[in-house]
Design a protein around this motif. Structure first.
Motif, PDB file in Angstrom:
ATOM      1  N   TRP A  19       0.809  -1.215   0.000  1.00  5.46           N
ATOM      2  CA  TRP A  19       0.000   0.000   0.000  1.00  5.46           C
ATOM      3  C   TRP A  19       0.843   1.265   0.000  1.00  5.46           C
ATOM      4  O   TRP A  19       0.346   2.325  -0.337  1.00  5.46           O
ATOM      5  CB  TRP A  19      -0.975  -0.016   1.168  1.00  5.46           C
ATOM      6  N   ASP A  20       2.127   1.156   0.346  1.00  3.51           N
ATOM      7  CA  ASP A  20       2.998   2.334   0.263  1.00  3.51           C
ATOM      8  C   ASP A  20       3.817   2.341  -1.025  1.00  3.51           C
ATOM      9  O   ASP A  20       4.768   3.100  -1.167  1.00  3.51           O
ATOM     10  CB  ASP A  20       3.887   2.466   1.502  1.00  3.51           C
ATOM     11  N   GLY A  21       3.444   1.473  -2.001  1.00  2.10           N
ATOM     12  CA  GLY A  21       4.017   1.534  -3.337  1.00  2.10           C
ATOM     13  C   GLY A  21       5.247   0.693  -3.597  1.00  2.10           C
ATOM     14  O   GLY A  21       5.803   0.727  -4.694  1.00  2.10           O
ATOM     15  N   LYS A  22       5.711  -0.103  -2.641  1.00  6.81           N
ATOM     16  CA  LYS A  22       6.884  -0.948  -2.849  1.00  6.81           C
ATOM     17  C   LYS A  22       6.475  -2.227  -3.578  1.00  6.81           C
ATOM     18  O   LYS A  22       5.375  -2.734  -3.365  1.00  6.81           O
ATOM     19  CB  LYS A  22       7.511  -1.321  -1.510  1.00  6.81           C
ATOM     20  N   PRO A  23       7.354  -2.781  -4.426  1.00  8.03           N
ATOM     21  CA  PRO A  23       7.038  -4.071  -5.040  1.00  8.03           C
ATOM     22  C   PRO A  23       6.813  -5.115  -3.940  1.00  8.03           C
ATOM     23  O   PRO A  23       7.619  -5.239  -3.019  1.00  8.03           O
ATOM     24  CB  PRO A  23       8.294  -4.390  -5.863  1.00  8.03           C
ATOM     25  N   ALA A  24       5.710  -5.849  -4.028  1.00  8.06           N
ATOM     26  CA  ALA A  24       5.314  -6.776  -2.962  1.00  8.06           C
ATOM     27  C   ALA A  24       6.364  -7.839  -2.701  1.00  8.06           C
ATOM     28  O   ALA A  24       6.573  -8.240  -1.554  1.00  8.06           O
ATOM     29  CB  ALA A  24       3.976  -7.423  -3.299  1.00  8.06           C
ATOM     30  N   ASN A  25       7.048  -8.308  -3.747  1.00 11.99           N
ATOM     31  CA  ASN A  25       8.041  -9.370  -3.564  1.00 11.99           C
ATOM     32  C   ASN A  25       9.313  -8.883  -2.879  1.00 11.99           C
ATOM     33  O   ASN A  25      10.177  -9.679  -2.545  1.00 11.99           O
ATOM     34  CB  ASN A  25       8.368 -10.052  -4.892  1.00 11.99           C
ATOM     35  N   GLU A  26       9.442  -7.577  -2.655  1.00  8.74           N
ATOM     36  CA  GLU A  26      10.604  -7.031  -1.956  1.00  8.74           C
ATOM     37  C   GLU A  26      10.337  -6.798  -0.471  1.00  8.74           C
ATOM     38  O   GLU A  26      11.230  -6.368   0.251  1.00  8.74           O
ATOM     39  CB  GLU A  26      11.051  -5.723  -2.614  1.00  8.74           C
ATOM     40  N   VAL A  27       9.098  -7.065  -0.031  1.00 12.45           N
ATOM     41  CA  VAL A  27       8.733  -6.857   1.374  1.00 12.45           C
ATOM     42  C   VAL A  27       8.383  -8.210   1.982  1.00 12.45           C
ATOM     43  O   VAL A  27       7.460  -8.882   1.536  1.00 12.45           O
ATOM     44  CB  VAL A  27       7.534  -5.881   1.497  1.00 12.45           C
ATOM     45  N   ASN A  28       9.136  -8.617   2.993  1.00  7.02           N
ATOM     46  CA  ASN A  28       8.903  -9.900   3.661  1.00  7.02           C
ATOM     47  C   ASN A  28       7.932  -9.736   4.818  1.00  7.02           C
ATOM     48  O   ASN A  28       7.775  -8.644   5.364  1.00  7.02           O
ATOM     49  CB  ASN A  28      10.225 -10.486   4.175  1.00  7.02           C
ATOM     50  N   ALA A  30       4.397  -9.884   7.165  1.00 10.64           N
ATOM     51  CA  ALA A  30       3.029  -9.367   7.072  1.00 10.64           C
ATOM     52  C   ALA A  30       3.004  -8.087   6.248  1.00 10.64           C
ATOM     53  O   ALA A  30       3.897  -7.241   6.364  1.00 10.64           O
ATOM     54  CB  ALA A  30       2.467  -9.117   8.462  1.00 10.64           C
ATOM     55  N   LYS A  31       1.981  -7.977   5.394  1.00 11.41           N
ATOM     56  CA  LYS A  31       1.862  -6.785   4.554  1.00 11.41           C
ATOM     57  C   LYS A  31       0.465  -6.710   3.960  1.00 11.41           C
ATOM     58  O   LYS A  31      -0.249  -7.705   3.891  1.00 11.41           O
ATOM     59  CB  LYS A  31       2.893  -6.799   3.436  1.00 11.41           C
ATOM     60  N   LEU A  32       0.093  -5.524   3.546  1.00 14.82           N
ATOM     61  CA  LEU A  32      -1.128  -5.265   2.785  1.00 14.82           C
ATOM     62  C   LEU A  32      -0.701  -4.910   1.372  1.00 14.82           C
ATOM     63  O   LEU A  32       0.207  -4.102   1.179  1.00 14.82           O
ATOM     64  CB  LEU A  32      -1.921  -4.104   3.387  1.00 14.82           C
ATOM     65  N   THR A  33      -1.368  -5.522   0.372  1.00 18.21           N
ATOM     66  CA  THR A  33      -0.987  -5.255  -1.013  1.00 18.21           C
ATOM     67  C   THR A  33      -2.210  -5.045  -1.894  1.00 18.21           C
ATOM     68  O   THR A  33      -3.334  -5.371  -1.517  1.00 18.21           O
ATOM     69  CB  THR A  33      -0.156  -6.418  -1.614  1.00 18.21           C
ATOM     70  N   ARG A  34      -1.929  -4.505  -3.066  1.00 16.72           N
ATOM     71  CA  ARG A  34      -2.922  -4.365  -4.125  1.00 16.72           C
ATOM     72  C   ARG A  34      -2.294  -4.916  -5.392  1.00 16.72           C
ATOM     73  O   ARG A  34      -1.147  -4.595  -5.711  1.00 16.72           O
ATOM     74  CB  ARG A  34      -3.273  -2.899  -4.325  1.00 16.72           C
ATOM     75  N   ALA A  35      -3.034  -5.776  -6.109  1.00 13.82           N
ATOM     76  CA  ALA A  35      -2.532  -6.349  -7.357  1.00 13.82           C
ATOM     77  C   ALA A  35      -3.466  -5.990  -8.501  1.00 13.82           C
ATOM     78  O   ALA A  35      -4.685  -6.149  -8.395  1.00 13.82           O
ATOM     79  CB  ALA A  35      -2.406  -7.861  -7.241  1.00 13.82           C
ATOM     80  N   GLU A  46     -14.865 -17.204 -22.687  1.00 18.76           N
ATOM     81  CA  GLU A  46     -13.792 -16.680 -23.527  1.00 18.76           C
ATOM     82  C   GLU A  46     -13.723 -15.183 -23.363  1.00 18.76           C
ATOM     83  O   GLU A  46     -14.755 -14.519 -23.271  1.00 18.76           O
ATOM     84  CB  GLU A  46     -14.054 -17.001 -25.001  1.00 18.76           C
ATOM     85  N   GLY A  47     -12.523 -14.641 -23.316  1.00 19.82           N
ATOM     86  CA  GLY A  47     -12.383 -13.202 -23.255  1.00 19.82           C
ATOM     87  C   GLY A  47     -11.217 -12.768 -22.403  1.00 19.82           C
ATOM     88  O   GLY A  47     -10.289 -13.540 -22.137  1.00 19.82           O
ATOM     89  N   GLU A  48     -11.283 -11.512 -21.965  1.00 20.97           N
ATOM     90  CA  GLU A  48     -10.221 -10.929 -21.166  1.00 20.97           C
ATOM     91  C   GLU A  48     -10.819 -10.263 -19.934  1.00 20.97           C
ATOM     92  O   GLU A  48     -11.852  -9.603 -20.023  1.00 20.97           O
ATOM     93  CB  GLU A  48      -9.424  -9.917 -21.986  1.00 20.97           C
ATOM     94  N   GLY A  49     -10.146 -10.441 -18.803  1.00 21.86           N
ATOM     95  CA  GLY A  49     -10.594  -9.844 -17.554  1.00 21.86           C
ATOM     96  C   GLY A  49      -9.565  -8.884 -17.001  1.00 21.86           C
ATOM     97  O   GLY A  49      -8.362  -9.126 -17.084  1.00 21.86           O
ATOM     98  N   THR A  50     -10.049  -7.782 -16.456  1.00 20.04           N
ATOM     99  CA  THR A  50      -9.210  -6.810 -15.762  1.00 20.04           C
ATOM    100  C   THR A  50      -9.621  -6.854 -14.301  1.00 20.04           C
ATOM    101  O   THR A  50     -10.788  -6.612 -13.969  1.00 20.04           O
ATOM    102  CB  THR A  50      -9.416  -5.394 -16.336  1.00 20.04           C
ATOM    103  N   LEU A  51      -8.664  -7.189 -13.419  1.00 17.35           N
ATOM    104  CA  LEU A  51      -8.947  -7.528 -12.031  1.00 17.35           C
ATOM    105  C   LEU A  51      -8.113  -6.684 -11.083  1.00 17.35           C
ATOM    106  O   LEU A  51      -6.936  -6.450 -11.335  1.00 17.35           O
ATOM    107  CB  LEU A  51      -8.630  -9.021 -11.846  1.00 17.35           C
ATOM    108  N   GLU A  52      -8.726  -6.252  -9.988  1.00 12.81           N
ATOM    109  CA  GLU A  52      -8.017  -5.579  -8.898  1.00 12.81           C
ATOM    110  C   GLU A  52      -8.223  -6.387  -7.632  1.00 12.81           C
ATOM    111  O   GLU A  52      -9.367  -6.645  -7.234  1.00 12.81           O
ATOM    112  CB  GLU A  52      -8.542  -4.160  -8.688  1.00 12.81           C
ATOM    113  N   TYR A  53      -7.113  -6.838  -7.024  1.00 13.41           N
ATOM    114  CA  TYR A  53      -7.147  -7.565  -5.763  1.00 13.41           C
ATOM    115  C   TYR A  53      -6.634  -6.678  -4.634  1.00 13.41           C
ATOM    116  O   TYR A  53      -5.665  -5.936  -4.823  1.00 13.41           O
ATOM    117  CB  TYR A  53      -6.210  -8.785  -5.800  1.00 13.41           C
ATOM    118  N   LEU A  54      -7.236  -6.791  -3.459  1.00 11.78           N
ATOM    119  CA  LEU A  54      -6.700  -6.264  -2.205  1.00 11.78           C
ATOM    120  C   LEU A  54      -6.374  -7.472  -1.350  1.00 11.78           C
ATOM    121  O   LEU A  54      -7.212  -8.371  -1.193  1.00 11.78           O
ATOM    122  CB  LEU A  54      -7.711  -5.365  -1.498  1.00 11.78           C
TER     123      LEU A  54
END
Length: 136
Positions: A19-28, A30-35, A46-54
């Motif tokens: 949530w503070d903008g760091k790449p998630a794989n660089e933070v070990n 507990a953390k909160l992320t958005r993908a 069939e088709g394409e999906g645009t997804l936002e995860y919290l």
């Protein structure tokens, strides 16, 4: 639900940050992320999906997540778009997700689409999924 659809999806893109903008794989630990994710669907869907995860990760790597995905394409030969609401967990390398079609989100020939589905997948595509649906 009247129709049982099966198919697969592949992740075309995955961009996950804390949530503070760091790449998630660089933070070990507990953390909160958005993908931000782009999926490609094949099979009865069939088709394409645009997804936002919290997501929230615990120190032990377990994660819980929610998401909204807009899918543009075809379901059972009908074209249009709709929105899936995802709820899931990630543990031991497996993401287990259930999703529902958001009522009233269908457009075009998918207006009135309702249903629910699921998938349980690891890190290697293609990812199998099911969807039980009706079109009102």
């Amino acid at each position: 639900m009247n129709t049982h659809a099966t198919g697969t999806h592949d992740m075309k893109t995955w961009d996950e940050k804390t949530w503070d903008g760091k790449p998630a794989n660089e933070v070990n630990g507990a953390k909160l992320t958005r993908a931000s994710v782009t999926n490609s669907f094949h099979g009865d869907i069939e088709g394409e999906g645009t997804l936002e995860y919290l997501m929230i990760y615990r120190d032990d790597g377990f994660a819980s997540y929610v998401g909204l995905e807009r899918v543009v394409g075809r379901v059972g030969g009908r074209s249009g778009s709709f929105v899936l609401q995802h709820v899931g967990t990630f543990e031991g390398g497996v993401a287990k997700t259930t999703f529902t079609i958001v009522p009233g989100s269908g457009t075009g020939e998918l207006r009135g689409l309702k249903g629910e589905g699921r998938f349980a997948v690891g890190h290697e595509p293609p990812f199998p999924m099911t969807l039980d649906y009706d079109v009102e």
